[in-house]
Design an enzyme around this catalytic site. Structure first.
Site, PDB file in Angstrom:
ATOM      1  N   CYS A   5     -22.188  32.564  40.780  1.00 14.89           N
ATOM      2  CA  CYS A   5     -22.019  31.245  40.177  1.00 14.89           C
ATOM      3  C   CYS A   5     -22.099  31.284  38.658  1.00 14.89           C
ATOM      4  CB  CYS A   5     -23.008  30.273  40.787  1.00 14.89           C
ATOM      5  SG  CYS A   5     -22.506  28.533  40.578  1.00 14.89           S
TER       6      CYS A   5
ATOM      7  N   LYS B 101     -29.185  37.537  42.150  1.00 18.97           N
ATOM      8  CA  LYS B 101     -28.818  36.860  40.914  1.00 18.97           C
ATOM      9  C   LYS B 101     -29.863  37.114  39.832  1.00 18.97           C
ATOM     10  CE  LYS B 101     -27.075  32.397  39.290  1.00 18.97           C
ATOM     11  NZ  LYS B 101     -26.878  30.959  39.620  1.00 18.97           N
TER      12      LYS B 101
ATOM     13  N   GLU C 181     -21.344  31.827  47.807  1.00 19.36           N
ATOM     14  CA  GLU C 181     -22.767  31.732  47.499  1.00 19.36           C
ATOM     15  C   GLU C 181     -23.486  30.849  48.523  1.00 19.36           C
ATOM     16  OE1 GLU C 181     -25.599  30.037  43.848  1.00 19.36           O
ATOM     17  OE2 GLU C 181     -23.494  29.460  43.988  1.00 19.36           O
TER      18      GLU C 181
END
Length: 527
Positions: free
Chosen positions: A396, A346, A286
């Site tokens: 994440c 995301k 990330e």
């Protein structure tokens, strides 16, 4: 103390912890808090899954002797304080060390989060106590139903924070066999059934309730053990040779002046294969580069775009993508020779880290969070089709939400064959957050029956098989690359088909049954 209709008579409650009756009023709260600390030790890195239902059994046993739901709630709150004060202590690191919040603010801010999370076990204890006065119903139905529902609520309300939900302790052990069917919240429920059975076995003198409790506990353990042998999915396509690159760039350097050059110096040498070796897929973590892709120096951006063609492989790397309307997304970019760029942005953002809730912009003036106001990606984004596999990417914190992960199965023709998590846990040093996050990822592999790759900045970079087992892992806080071979898998676990619905239905049914029985008992006493 006078026992009410929904209470357990003190004389019977004394059979569980008889000496508590003579103790000071604060001692049960202290014991509950210590049980909460022990509960945290059931999770990674300590890896003591049997301690989870044992610690919960202590809370249940203490709550059983309370005459009111308020007393039970206080015990649940104390349990939660011990659980989250240790289990989420790493939040302080992100706020103070890297967010530059003064310690005098970071300590109470961490405490406020811990107190908020402790409300949920308090609510579970209160609900269970109100549900029924009959011990067997309260212990085997009310507590499991209330516990699972409040764990689900914790993972849903205000964006959700289901970190170290009690079911995660069972990524190993016999109960893990139920994960592909009922998911992590189902494990919360089953573990609470096991804890209730332990209390019933210890506190009852009658043969029938004790036999029932023993039978329930043995059935859960035996059933989970047998289910661990079930193969819900099967291999699909040729195995991939993968390389997962862990840059280990400290958070205070990552977004500082020179952060882009540091990332280039750290990642670029590890990406190409050595002579005689070949990787089908190379993955960077990330936000591997601290600037939006279009803002990177032209030579750096071109090197990344040319890399798959020169190495004859596929590449996925985490980066920020900025749209013409100035919206910024935390994204993953997928590249392979002679194919258009693929992306994933995301969807589930972290409050105060990736977006600012309405009315709290003043608070962000006190915390240094780079690129802290981002936009959400589309609810459904198809898996990336790279190197002959369909790779469902998540970033994440997103892998805490199993119900959102299975959205990748929406289109039958594009169902994923493996999962990939890109993370940057540099915010938390080498704290408990790193092994805890790995355990969370393992649960997603168990639930879906797919292998899962993790490419992280500081750890835990790992290859996980469809049974949630870690096949290979890099050490924390070390710059290195992890090479391995992984096959894609195809098929559906029951959890992929139904998500959390079965677990929630069971929890509601158990709690409702206990509540109904409790009301019937109360009416019978009044007549």
């Amino acid at each position: 103390m006078i026992a009410g209709p929904g209470s357990t008579p003190p004389a019977r409650a004394g059979r569980f912890f008889p000496w508590i009756r003579a103790a000071t009023p604060a001692l049960p709260l202290l014991l509950a808090a210590l049980a909460g600390v022990a509960h945290t030790l059931s999770f990674a890195p300590f890896g003591l899954p049997a301690l989870q239902p044992a610690a919960l059994a202590v809370l249940i046993g203490l709550a059983q002797r309370e005459a009111s739901w308020r007393g039970a709630a206080r015990l649940g709150f104390a349990f939660g304080l011990g659980w989250f004060a240790l289990g989420m202590s790493w939040v302080y690191i992100s706020m103070h060390t890297y967010g530059e919040m003064p310690a005098w603010m970071a300590v109470p801010a961490t405490g406020a989060l811990v107190a908020y999370l402790a409300v949920y076990p308090a609510l579970a204890a209160a609900l269970a106590h109100r549900a029924s006065a009959r011990p067997a119903l309260r212990l085997l139905l009310a507590w499991p139903g209330a516990w699972a529902l409040t764990e689900w609520l914790r993972g849903t309300l205000l964006g959700g924070l289901p970190w170290i939900a009690s079911g995660y302790a069972h990524s190993d052990g016999p109960l893990s066999g139920f994960a592909p069917i009922v998911g992590v919240y189902g494990l919360c429920l089953l573990a609470a059934v096991l804890a209730g059975a332990v209390v019933l076995l210890l506190r009852e003198r009658s043969t029938a309730p004790r036999f029932a409790a023993l039978a329930v506990a043995l059935a859960l353990i035996a059933g989970g053990t047998m289910l661990r042998r079930v193969e819900w999915t099967g291999p699909a396509g040729a195995p991939l040779k993968v390389k997962l690159v862990q840059g280990n760039i400290a958070q205070d350097l990552k977004f500082a002046d020179g952060g882009t050059q540091l990332a280039v110096e750290r990642y670029f040498p590890m990406m190409p294969d050595a002579p005689g070796a070949h990787s089908d897929l190379v993955v960077l973590p990330e936000s591997a580069f601290p600037l939006p892709l279009n803002d990177l120096p032209a030579d750096v951006r071109q090197w990344l775009l040319d890399f798959p063609g020169e190495q004859h492989n596929a590449l996925i790397f985490g980066t920020f993508l900025e749209e013409p309307d100035e919206r910024i997304y935390n994204s993953a970019v997928g590249l392979q020779p002679e194919q258009p760029m693929q992306r994933y942005s995301k969807r589930h953002l972290v409050a105060f880290g990736e977006f600012v809730p309405f009315g709290f912009h003043w608070l962000m003036q006190l915390v240094r969070i780079p690129i802290g106001d981002q936009d959400r990606g589309a609810p459904y984004q198809p898996p990336m089709q790279l190197a002959g596999q369909r790779i469902a990417v998540n970033i994440c914190f997103e892998d805490l939400f199993g119900g959102e992960i299975i959205a990748a199965w929406r289109e039958p023709a594009l169902e994923p064959t493996m999962l990939l998590n890109l993370s940057n846990l540099g915010w938390f040093n080498d704290s408990l957050a790193l092994p805890q996050h790995l355990q969370i990822a393992r649960m997603r592999a168990l639930e879906t029956g797919l292998p899962l790759l993790r490419a992280t900045n500081t750890g835990a970079t790992a290859i996980i098989d469809p049974h949630g087992r870690v096949l290979a892992q890099l050490p924390f806080l070390q710059a290195a690359s992890l090479r391995g071979e992984v096959s894609g898998f195809r098929g559906h676990t029951p959890y992929v088909k139904q998500g959390d619905l079965l677990a929630l239905a069971l929890a509601v049914a158990m709690l409702a049954t206990s509540l109904a029985a409790g009301r019937l008992t109360a009416r019978a006493r009044q007549t």
